[in-house]
Design an enzyme around this catalytic site. Sequence first.
Site, PDB file in Angstrom:
ATOM      1  N   ASN A 108     -54.713  85.767 -12.155  1.00  0.00           N
ATOM      2  CA  ASN A 108     -56.122  85.177 -12.135  1.00  0.00           C
ATOM      3  C   ASN A 108     -57.036  85.933 -11.437  1.00  0.00           C
ATOM      4  O   ASN A 108     -56.594  86.414 -10.310  1.00  0.00           O
ATOM      5  CB  ASN A 108     -56.176  83.877 -11.879  1.00  0.00           C
ATOM      6  CG  ASN A 108     -57.488  83.082 -11.833  1.00  0.00           C
ATOM      7  OD1 ASN A 108     -57.995  83.073 -12.855  1.00  0.00           O
ATOM      8  ND2 ASN A 108     -57.859  82.567 -10.759  1.00  0.00           N
ATOM      9  N   HIS A 110     -60.383  85.524  -9.313  1.00  0.00           N
ATOM     10  CA  HIS A 110     -61.288  84.757  -8.486  1.00  0.00           C
ATOM     11  C   HIS A 110     -62.429  85.313  -7.864  1.00  0.00           C
ATOM     12  O   HIS A 110     -62.180  86.355  -7.055  1.00  0.00           O
ATOM     13  CB  HIS A 110     -60.524  83.761  -7.472  1.00  0.00           C
ATOM     14  CG  HIS A 110     -61.316  82.746  -7.053  1.00  0.00           C
ATOM     15  ND1 HIS A 110     -61.671  81.673  -7.675  1.00  0.00           N
ATOM     16  CD2 HIS A 110     -61.765  82.458  -5.771  1.00  0.00           C
ATOM     17  CE1 HIS A 110     -62.322  80.667  -6.786  1.00  0.00           C
ATOM     18  NE2 HIS A 110     -62.352  81.398  -5.753  1.00  0.00           N
ATOM     19  N   GLU A 148     -48.361  76.695  -8.898  1.00  0.00           N
ATOM     20  CA  GLU A 148     -48.721  75.242  -9.378  1.00  0.00           C
ATOM     21  C   GLU A 148     -49.923  75.015  -8.634  1.00  0.00           C
ATOM     22  O   GLU A 148     -50.480  73.940  -8.909  1.00  0.00           O
ATOM     23  CB  GLU A 148     -47.540  74.476  -9.265  1.00  0.00           C
ATOM     24  CG  GLU A 148     -46.501  75.112 -10.523  1.00  0.00           C
ATOM     25  CD  GLU A 148     -45.427  73.920 -10.439  1.00  0.00           C
ATOM     26  OE1 GLU A 148     -44.302  74.354 -10.789  1.00  0.00           O
ATOM     27  OE2 GLU A 148     -45.515  72.977 -10.356  1.00  0.00           O
ATOM     28  N   ASP A 151     -55.455  78.594  -6.986  1.00  0.00           N
ATOM     29  CA  ASP A 151     -55.842  79.767  -6.296  1.00  0.00           C
ATOM     30  C   ASP A 151     -55.123  80.004  -4.924  1.00  0.00           C
ATOM     31  O   ASP A 151     -55.529  80.443  -4.198  1.00  0.00           O
ATOM     32  CB  ASP A 151     -57.506  79.568  -6.048  1.00  0.00           C
ATOM     33  CG  ASP A 151     -58.603  79.351  -6.977  1.00  0.00           C
ATOM     34  OD1 ASP A 151     -59.332  78.764  -6.909  1.00  0.00           O
ATOM     35  OD2 ASP A 151     -58.108  79.920  -7.994  1.00  0.00           O
ATOM     36  N   ALA A 180     -66.349  94.404  -8.000  1.00  0.00           N
ATOM     37  CA  ALA A 180     -65.239  94.021  -7.767  1.00  0.00           C
ATOM     38  C   ALA A 180     -64.510  93.408  -8.842  1.00  0.00           C
ATOM     39  O   ALA A 180     -63.376  94.002  -9.320  1.00  0.00           O
ATOM     40  CB  ALA A 180     -65.379  92.910  -6.641  1.00  0.00           C
ATOM     41  N   GLU A 181     -64.857  92.288  -9.728  1.00  0.00           N
ATOM     42  CA  GLU A 181     -64.042  91.590 -10.527  1.00  0.00           C
ATOM     43  C   GLU A 181     -63.517  92.723 -11.656  1.00  0.00           C
ATOM     44  O   GLU A 181     -62.378  92.922 -12.190  1.00  0.00           O
ATOM     45  CB  GLU A 181     -64.562  90.621 -11.351  1.00  0.00           C
ATOM     46  CG  GLU A 181     -64.907  89.423 -10.108  1.00  0.00           C
ATOM     47  CD  GLU A 181     -65.457  88.277 -10.784  1.00  0.00           C
ATOM     48  OE1 GLU A 181     -65.304  87.844 -12.095  1.00  0.00           O
ATOM     49  OE2 GLU A 181     -66.389  87.631 -10.238  1.00  0.00           O
TER      50      GLU A 181
HETATM   51  C1  GRF Z   1     -67.516  84.460 -13.656  1.00  0.00           C
HETATM   52  O1  GRF Z   1     -67.747  83.421 -12.820  1.00  0.00           O
HETATM   53  C2  GRF Z   1     -66.207  85.121 -13.051  1.00  0.00           C
HETATM   54  O2  GRF Z   1     -66.778  85.414 -11.619  1.00  0.00           O
HETATM   55  C3  GRF Z   1     -65.255  84.285 -13.156  1.00  0.00           C
HETATM   56  O3  GRF Z   1     -65.297  83.686 -14.285  1.00  0.00           O
HETATM   57  C4  GRF Z   1     -66.638  83.744 -14.842  1.00  0.00           C
HETATM   58  C5  GRF Z   1     -66.956  84.336 -16.001  1.00  0.00           C
HETATM   59  O4  GRF Z   1     -66.182  85.385 -16.332  1.00  0.00           O
HETATM   60  N1  GRF Z   1     -63.762  84.950 -13.081  1.00  0.00           N
HETATM   61  P1  GRF Z   1     -66.138  86.239 -17.663  1.00  0.00           P
HETATM   62  O5  GRF Z   1     -67.544  86.995 -17.889  1.00  0.00           O
HETATM   63  O6  GRF Z   1     -65.984  85.199 -18.912  1.00  0.00           O
HETATM   64  O7  GRF Z   1     -65.168  87.329 -17.597  1.00  0.00           O
END
Ligand code: GRF
Length: 216
Positions: A108, A110, A148, A151, A180-181
């Site tokens: 995941n 976050h 489970e 986060d 980052a993401e």
């Molecule tokens: C965003 O808030 C991201 O930070 C979180 O999910 C939301 C939407 O992400 N991980 P996405 O554009 O659908 O990938």
Amino acid sequence: MLKIVVLVSGGGTNLQAILDRAAAGSLGDVKITCVISNNRGVKALDRAEQAGIPHRVVSPKDYPDREAFNEALLAAVESAEPDLVVLAGFLVAIPPAMVQAFPHRIINIHPSLIPAFCGKGYYGLKVHEAALRRGVRVTGATVHFVDEGTDTGPIILQKPVAVQQGDTPEILQRRVMEEAEWEILPEAIALIAAGAVSVEDGRVIIDRSLSGKEEK
Ligand code: GRF
């Protein structure tokens, strides 16, 4: 080959980051076998369509109760026979049965540096609102294995992002996504595909010698 299923709920920008890295040839031997959304009509599904990836909706609205939805979601994921399940902006709690079916095989993204601003109620803009309210100078994003809890699974990658004067939750969210993401989620998939990621005593070990990219 690492077969992955990507679960989405909305905009799909994290899915797009995965697709773009695959198109650039730097994701490794990975195949997205299906994109599954809990919502109809979202841009993430358009992104899958444009990339020629099978996609489907498993919506809680189509089931009489949460238990029936959870069973349908697990069946949909299992039918795609993934090696790895990737939650890319997926805003539904993963049922324990799915965690048990895919131990250390669900990841995941976050939008904070766990353990800050995470857990129940911390998702989407709420995470950035809390970070701004607290006045942190640095936030960021985390990729972790799903267990489970909420986060609470072993952390794989994190990347810091500076908070700037005048940031609104929307501006900060965008910067965390861009800086980052969209980098660490594809990177985590590439490391797992290279066999470079393992978990020992609840903590992640990354052997970058296997990924061809030494620690910076
Ligand atoms: C965003 O808030 C991201 O930070 C979180 O999910 C939301 C939407 O992400 N991980 P996405 O554009 O659908 O990938």
